[in-house]
Design a protein around this motif. Sequence first.
Motif, PDB file in Angstrom:
ATOM      1  N   ARG A 200       0.766  -1.075   0.189  1.00 22.99           N
ATOM      2  CA  ARG A 200       0.151  -0.053  -0.134  1.00 22.99           C
ATOM      3  C   ARG A 200       0.855   1.267   0.132  1.00 22.99           C
ATOM      4  O   ARG A 200       0.472   2.084  -0.709  1.00 22.99           O
ATOM      5  CB  ARG A 200      -1.005  -0.057   1.342  1.00 22.99           C
ATOM      6  CG  ARG A 200      -2.012  -0.867   1.154  1.00 22.99           C
ATOM      7  CD  ARG A 200      -3.026  -0.745   2.176  1.00 22.99           C
ATOM      8  NE  ARG A 200      -2.591  -0.853   3.542  1.00 22.99           N
ATOM      9  CZ  ARG A 200      -2.508  -1.736   4.136  1.00 22.99           C
ATOM     10  NH1 ARG A 200      -3.071  -3.013   3.727  1.00 22.99           N
ATOM     11  NH2 ARG A 200      -1.885  -1.821   5.432  1.00 22.99           N
ATOM     12  N   GLU A 204       0.764   4.303  -2.866  1.00 27.33           N
ATOM     13  CA  GLU A 204       0.569   5.743  -2.463  1.00 27.33           C
ATOM     14  C   GLU A 204       1.728   6.536  -3.006  1.00 27.33           C
ATOM     15  O   GLU A 204       1.631   7.633  -3.512  1.00 27.33           O
ATOM     16  CB  GLU A 204       0.294   5.640  -1.097  1.00 27.33           C
ATOM     17  CG  GLU A 204      -0.848   5.204  -0.394  1.00 27.33           C
ATOM     18  CD  GLU A 204      -0.823   5.234   0.927  1.00 27.33           C
ATOM     19  OE1 GLU A 204      -0.067   5.875   1.683  1.00 27.33           O
ATOM     20  OE2 GLU A 204      -1.794   4.944   1.678  1.00 27.33           O
ATOM     21  N   VAL A 207       1.534   7.070  -6.700  1.00 27.78           N
ATOM     22  CA  VAL A 207       0.460   7.982  -6.948  1.00 27.78           C
ATOM     23  C   VAL A 207       1.040   9.326  -6.991  1.00 27.78           C
ATOM     24  O   VAL A 207       0.809  10.206  -7.664  1.00 27.78           O
ATOM     25  CB  VAL A 207      -0.871   7.543  -6.332  1.00 27.78           C
ATOM     26  CG1 VAL A 207      -1.899   8.681  -6.675  1.00 27.78           C
ATOM     27  CG2 VAL A 207      -1.470   6.130  -6.741  1.00 27.78           C
ATOM     28  N   LYS A 245      -3.878  13.186  -7.520  1.00 26.94           N
ATOM     29  CA  LYS A 245      -4.349  11.948  -6.898  1.00 26.94           C
ATOM     30  C   LYS A 245      -5.762  11.712  -6.863  1.00 26.94           C
ATOM     31  O   LYS A 245      -6.057  10.408  -6.789  1.00 26.94           O
ATOM     32  CB  LYS A 245      -3.921  12.378  -5.147  1.00 26.94           C
ATOM     33  CG  LYS A 245      -2.523  12.355  -4.889  1.00 26.94           C
ATOM     34  CD  LYS A 245      -2.123  12.016  -3.716  1.00 26.94           C
ATOM     35  CE  LYS A 245      -2.584  13.159  -2.673  1.00 26.94           C
ATOM     36  NZ  LYS A 245      -2.300  12.729  -1.312  1.00 26.94           N
ATOM     37  N   LYS A 248      -6.268   9.912 -10.101  1.00 23.01           N
ATOM     38  CA  LYS A 248      -5.971   8.496 -10.240  1.00 23.01           C
ATOM     39  C   LYS A 248      -6.687   7.698  -9.369  1.00 23.01           C
ATOM     40  O   LYS A 248      -7.129   6.201 -10.027  1.00 23.01           O
ATOM     41  CB  LYS A 248      -4.542   8.591  -9.537  1.00 23.01           C
ATOM     42  CG  LYS A 248      -3.890   7.208  -9.725  1.00 23.01           C
ATOM     43  CD  LYS A 248      -3.709   6.252 -10.713  1.00 23.01           C
ATOM     44  CE  LYS A 248      -3.013   5.257 -10.666  1.00 23.01           C
ATOM     45  NZ  LYS A 248      -2.960   4.316 -11.943  1.00 23.01           N
ATOM     46  N   ILE A 249      -7.309   7.969  -8.244  1.00 23.87           N
ATOM     47  CA  ILE A 249      -8.003   7.386  -7.432  1.00 23.87           C
ATOM     48  C   ILE A 249      -9.495   6.852  -8.009  1.00 23.87           C
ATOM     49  O   ILE A 249      -9.938   5.777  -8.038  1.00 23.87           O
ATOM     50  CB  ILE A 249      -8.355   7.633  -5.772  1.00 23.87           C
ATOM     51  CG1 ILE A 249      -7.129   7.643  -5.212  1.00 23.87           C
ATOM     52  CG2 ILE A 249      -9.486   6.928  -5.124  1.00 23.87           C
ATOM     53  CD1 ILE A 249      -7.084   8.533  -4.014  1.00 23.87           C
ATOM     54  N   GLU A 252      -9.071   4.364 -10.836  1.00 24.85           N
ATOM     55  CA  GLU A 252      -8.660   2.910 -10.440  1.00 24.85           C
ATOM     56  C   GLU A 252      -9.882   2.359  -9.717  1.00 24.85           C
ATOM     57  O   GLU A 252      -9.909   1.169  -9.858  1.00 24.85           O
ATOM     58  CB  GLU A 252      -7.417   3.083  -9.083  1.00 24.85           C
ATOM     59  CG  GLU A 252      -6.267   3.229  -9.955  1.00 24.85           C
ATOM     60  CD  GLU A 252      -5.709   1.879 -10.754  1.00 24.85           C
ATOM     61  OE1 GLU A 252      -5.832   1.130 -10.217  1.00 24.85           O
ATOM     62  OE2 GLU A 252      -5.000   2.552 -11.815  1.00 24.85           O
ATOM     63  N   TYR A 253     -10.847   3.020  -9.074  1.00 19.49           N
ATOM     64  CA  TYR A 253     -11.898   2.422  -8.332  1.00 19.49           C
ATOM     65  C   TYR A 253     -13.192   2.913  -9.109  1.00 19.49           C
ATOM     66  O   TYR A 253     -14.237   3.107  -8.410  1.00 19.49           O
ATOM     67  CB  TYR A 253     -11.750   2.784  -6.992  1.00 19.49           C
ATOM     68  CG  TYR A 253     -10.822   2.318  -6.333  1.00 19.49           C
ATOM     69  CD1 TYR A 253     -10.619   0.834  -5.868  1.00 19.49           C
ATOM     70  CD2 TYR A 253      -9.342   3.054  -6.160  1.00 19.49           C
ATOM     71  CE1 TYR A 253      -9.168   0.405  -5.173  1.00 19.49           C
ATOM     72  CE2 TYR A 253      -8.423   2.757  -5.567  1.00 19.49           C
ATOM     73  CZ  TYR A 253      -8.142   1.240  -5.154  1.00 19.49           C
ATOM     74  OH  TYR A 253      -7.272   0.921  -4.476  1.00 19.49           O
ATOM     75  N   PHE A 261     -12.756   4.925   0.341  1.00 19.20           N
ATOM     76  CA  PHE A 261     -12.160   5.468  -0.847  1.00 19.20           C
ATOM     77  C   PHE A 261     -12.939   6.681  -1.133  1.00 19.20           C
ATOM     78  O   PHE A 261     -12.334   7.994  -1.585  1.00 19.20           O
ATOM     79  CB  PHE A 261     -12.241   4.735  -2.218  1.00 19.20           C
ATOM     80  CG  PHE A 261     -11.167   3.723  -2.134  1.00 19.20           C
ATOM     81  CD1 PHE A 261      -9.645   3.964  -2.041  1.00 19.20           C
ATOM     82  CD2 PHE A 261     -11.650   2.319  -2.218  1.00 19.20           C
ATOM     83  CE1 PHE A 261      -8.886   2.873  -1.779  1.00 19.20           C
ATOM     84  CE2 PHE A 261     -10.429   1.288  -1.892  1.00 19.20           C
ATOM     85  CZ  PHE A 261      -9.115   1.572  -1.798  1.00 19.20           C
ATOM     86  N   VAL A 265     -11.303  10.460  -0.950  1.00 17.01           N
ATOM     87  CA  VAL A 265     -11.389  11.549  -2.339  1.00 17.01           C
ATOM     88  C   VAL A 265     -12.071  12.933  -1.623  1.00 17.01           C
ATOM     89  O   VAL A 265     -11.512  13.783  -2.128  1.00 17.01           O
ATOM     90  CB  VAL A 265     -12.336  10.869  -3.432  1.00 17.01           C
ATOM     91  CG1 VAL A 265     -12.722  12.044  -4.245  1.00 17.01           C
ATOM     92  CG2 VAL A 265     -11.697   9.845  -4.009  1.00 17.01           C
TER      93      VAL A 265
END
Length: 293
Positions: A200, A204, A207, A245, A248-249, A252-253, A261, A265
Amino acid sequence: MAGALFRFTTTVSPSRRPSSSAPMMVNTSSSQSYRTTADAAIEIHLKQAILIRHPLPVYEPMHHLIFAAPRTAAPALCIAACELVGCHRDQAIAAASAIHLMHAASYTHEHMQLTHRPDRKPAMIHHKYGPNIELLISDGIVPFAMELLTQSDDPIRNNSERILRVIVEITRAFGSQGVVEGQYYELQQSALNDGGSSQRERNERAVEKKEGRLHACGAACGAIIGGGSELEVEKLRRYGFNVGKIIKILSEYEGEKDERFVKIVEEMRNLGLEELKGFEEEKIEAIRSFVNP
């Protein structure tokens, strides 16, 4: 997922000067987003600068790789930051275009056919040329990005120092302590795949070094080229870091409704919006949209 601040310590306080030419205009419908409009202006600029000419074995693959690479929000963020500090977008077009060129070179390197990794999402690029051409031509895109940027040096605007600062910002963002370092962490993650806190942490850091640093660079460059104060540059750098960031998050999700998450965010969005305080309220709407991709 808190990140460090990336600071350029040399103090330069260029005065803001009105643009010597009218801003580049792009015909768009009212339904188009700010980023779409900015990306269109950048593409026009690049197509005017990058013509397919002789020698064709060089310029044809260069043209293809530059426009085949997926877009990031960083170039548009550069334009938004420039406008936010009070200048026309035409002053930031060269810097924004250079950021896309550097991204295209980096993306091509990372997604060459010889470096395919099973755990990675399929490349958003059509491999029209072999890996030897992709490697050599993407290497050539990097100095071309710097050349394009230096061509925007204008004695009337007295912007030489700003351009020099932007060159340093871009090369640092894409170098061994920026995107390249992020790619290294991703490779580590793929090779080790050991799970737990160490994985993890690598994710991080990847990212932060890639998407975070790239978008921090875009926002800072726009503020610098637009003549923003040191405080404005740093506030927008931090804003861009959070934008990268978030993007990207969410990518990804995408489609997932994991509350963890969603909370992350939302926290980053609030941190980003905090950095916009102090700017003129009527000017922040465009750049504020980047934390709501």
